[in-house]
Design an enzyme around this catalytic site. Structure first.
Site, PDB file in Angstrom:
ATOM      1  N   ASP A  53     -50.987 -54.203  21.687  1.00 42.36           N
ATOM      2  CA  ASP A  53     -52.075 -53.228  21.870  1.00 42.36           C
ATOM      3  C   ASP A  53     -51.499 -51.813  21.996  1.00 42.36           C
ATOM      4  O   ASP A  53     -52.244 -50.843  22.135  1.00 42.36           O
ATOM      5  CB  ASP A  53     -52.990 -53.599  23.043  1.00 42.36           C
ATOM      6  CG  ASP A  53     -52.263 -53.695  24.364  1.00 42.36           C
ATOM      7  OD1 ASP A  53     -51.026 -53.519  24.392  1.00 42.36           O
ATOM      8  OD2 ASP A  53     -52.936 -53.952  25.382  1.00 42.36           O
ATOM      9  N   SER A  54     -50.156 -51.693  21.893  1.00 42.90           N
ATOM     10  CA  SER A  54     -49.528 -50.376  21.747  1.00 42.90           C
ATOM     11  C   SER A  54     -50.011 -49.724  20.455  1.00 42.90           C
ATOM     12  O   SER A  54     -49.799 -48.535  20.236  1.00 42.90           O
ATOM     13  CB  SER A  54     -48.001 -50.497  21.758  1.00 42.90           C
ATOM     14  OG  SER A  54     -47.567 -51.506  20.872  1.00 42.90           O
ATOM     15  N   ASP A  92     -51.757 -59.269  20.976  1.00 46.04           N
ATOM     16  CA  ASP A  92     -52.212 -58.892  22.313  1.00 46.04           C
ATOM     17  C   ASP A  92     -53.718 -59.001  22.412  1.00 46.04           C
ATOM     18  O   ASP A  92     -54.440 -58.502  21.541  1.00 46.04           O
ATOM     19  CB  ASP A  92     -51.851 -57.415  22.584  1.00 46.04           C
ATOM     20  CG  ASP A  92     -50.599 -57.268  23.417  1.00 46.04           C
ATOM     21  OD1 ASP A  92     -50.267 -58.204  24.175  1.00 46.04           O
ATOM     22  OD2 ASP A  92     -49.960 -56.213  23.315  1.00 46.04           O
ATOM     23  N   LYS A 122     -51.193 -62.971  23.497  1.00 42.21           N
ATOM     24  CA  LYS A 122     -50.491 -62.532  24.717  1.00 42.21           C
ATOM     25  C   LYS A 122     -51.495 -61.861  25.654  1.00 42.21           C
ATOM     26  O   LYS A 122     -52.367 -61.119  25.217  1.00 42.21           O
ATOM     27  CB  LYS A 122     -49.359 -61.561  24.360  1.00 42.21           C
ATOM     28  CG  LYS A 122     -48.653 -60.958  25.584  1.00 42.21           C
ATOM     29  CD  LYS A 122     -47.334 -60.298  25.226  1.00 42.21           C
ATOM     30  CE  LYS A 122     -47.413 -58.876  24.793  1.00 42.21           C
ATOM     31  NZ  LYS A 122     -48.039 -57.922  25.735  1.00 42.21           N
ATOM     32  N   GLU A 124     -51.825 -59.915  29.686  1.00 39.83           N
ATOM     33  CA  GLU A 124     -51.085 -59.266  30.779  1.00 39.83           C
ATOM     34  C   GLU A 124     -51.602 -59.755  32.134  1.00 39.83           C
ATOM     35  O   GLU A 124     -52.815 -59.757  32.365  1.00 39.83           O
ATOM     36  CB  GLU A 124     -51.259 -57.747  30.706  1.00 39.83           C
ATOM     37  CG  GLU A 124     -50.644 -57.120  29.472  1.00 39.83           C
ATOM     38  CD  GLU A 124     -50.787 -55.598  29.437  1.00 39.83           C
ATOM     39  OE1 GLU A 124     -51.248 -54.997  30.440  1.00 39.83           O
ATOM     40  OE2 GLU A 124     -50.428 -55.011  28.402  1.00 39.83           O
ATOM     41  N   GLU A 191     -41.602 -56.635  31.481  1.00 36.00           N
ATOM     42  CA  GLU A 191     -41.499 -55.217  31.098  1.00 36.00           C
ATOM     43  C   GLU A 191     -41.076 -54.346  32.266  1.00 36.00           C
ATOM     44  O   GLU A 191     -41.673 -54.374  33.340  1.00 36.00           O
ATOM     45  CB  GLU A 191     -42.855 -54.727  30.541  1.00 36.00           C
ATOM     46  CG  GLU A 191     -42.804 -53.265  30.123  1.00 36.00           C
ATOM     47  CD  GLU A 191     -43.959 -52.824  29.223  1.00 36.00           C
ATOM     48  OE1 GLU A 191     -44.761 -53.678  28.797  1.00 36.00           O
ATOM     49  OE2 GLU A 191     -44.036 -51.609  28.944  1.00 36.00           O
TER      50      GLU A 191
HETATM   51  O1  KIV Z   1     -48.276 -53.672  23.249  1.00 36.85           O
HETATM   52  C1  KIV Z   1     -47.053 -53.799  23.161  1.00 36.85           C
HETATM   53  O2  KIV Z   1     -46.387 -53.250  22.266  1.00 36.85           O
HETATM   54  C2  KIV Z   1     -46.377 -54.608  24.181  1.00 36.85           C
HETATM   55  C3  KIV Z   1     -44.888 -54.544  24.226  1.00 36.85           C
HETATM   56  C4  KIV Z   1     -44.476 -53.276  24.863  1.00 36.85           C
HETATM   57  C5  KIV Z   1     -44.306 -55.716  24.917  1.00 36.85           C
HETATM   58  O3  KIV Z   1     -47.015 -55.268  24.925  1.00 36.85           O
END
Ligand code: KIV
Length: 273
Positions: A53-54, A92, A122, A124, A191
């Site tokens: 989600d980056s 994510d 994934k 969090e 992280e």
């Molecule tokens: O969203 C992302 O890129 C991440 C990584 C920083 C692990 O969760």
């Protein structure tokens, strides 16, 4: 040392990652959000692609990861999935699609898997999202955990500093890691936590850990592609190793193109019909 698990495997699955950990073979993971970049990552031999989600930051220009939607994540993920055969593609789950309501979490996870063709998702968090993880797993969807600095909770933390430096938070993180493993996660991203803590967590788990800013005692590493290629220059945490300075190269290339257009050097005789 036995033959490389990753090289001899066909498609990288969650089971292959487990065999890599058992074989003390490090896992290489990078983010990607589009077809072209994912193609290059696949050609280079990356084992895991995270559609992170980056994307909210590096693709859409938001300050945090919170605004990205489920539809946008599915769009990025389906572009990546079309580009690669071998790497495991993990997506994510965006903020607001799984916290507090496990039925909604399952619905969101099913949409990601069905509409993008990805291999895993994934999430969090620790104990507070275990019910959601549990329900998603009942549908046969592999889940990767994410502990330590969890950017979707930035408004609670208030800062992106190193997490779990104090004993109390470190103990909670260790408990959460064990709980995620017991619940059935196939791997956990750690992280921005102290390297010694990440090592301790890694040794306490059977499943692999993937670190970002968590030192080298973990089972694998992940970086945001645009950071390691030097496209996003404003972001410079200590853990980030830049393998290229693409922002400079791209800027220079675009400047040369502009000059060539203005001077009518481009297109030349061999570049036209
Ligand atoms: O969203 C992302 O890129 C991440 C990584 C920083 C692990 O969760």
């Amino acid at each position: 040392m036995s033959a490389s698990v990753s090289q001899t495997a066909g498609k990288i699955t969650t089971h292959v990652l487990q065999r890599m950990k058992n074989n003390h073979e490090k896992i290489a993971m990078l983010t990607a959000y589009d077809y072209s970049m994912a193609t290059l990552l696949g050609q280079a031999g990356i084992e895991v692609i995270l559609v992170g989600d980056s994307a909210a930051n590096v693709m859409a220009g938001y300050k945090t990861t919170l605004p990205i939607t489920l539809d946008q994540m599915i769009y990025h993920a389906s572009s990546v999935v079309k580009a690669v055969d071998k790497p495991l593609v993990v997506v994510d789950m965006p903020f607001g699609t799984y916290q507090g309501n496990s039925k909604e979490a399952l619905h969101s996870a099913i949409r990601i898997m069905k509409e993008s063709g990805a291999d895993a998702i994934k999430l969090e968090g620790g104990h507070e999202i275990v019910e959601s993880i549990d329900r998603i797993l009942t549908a046969g969807i592999p889940v990767m955990g994410h502990l330590g600095l969890t950017p979707q909770s930035i408004n609670k933390f208030g800062t992106y500093v190193v997490r779990a430096q104090e004993q109390e938070e470190a103990e909670k993180l260790k408990e959460d890691a064990l709980l995620l493993e017991k619940t059935g996660c196939f791997a956990i991203v750690l992280e921005k936590i102290p390297a010694t803590l990440a090592g301790e967590v890694t040794r306490s788990l059977h499943i692999p850990t993937i670190g970002i800013g968590a030192g080298n005692q973990v089972d694998g590493q992940v970086l945001v592609l645009h950071d390691m290629l030097g496209i996003t220059m404003e972001f410079s945490p200590r853990y980030l190793r830049r393998y290229m300075n693409l922002s400079e190269d791209i800027t220079q290339a675009v400047k040369r193109y502009i000059e060539d257009v203005k001077s009518m050097d481009f297109p030349n005789a061999s570049e036209q019909y």
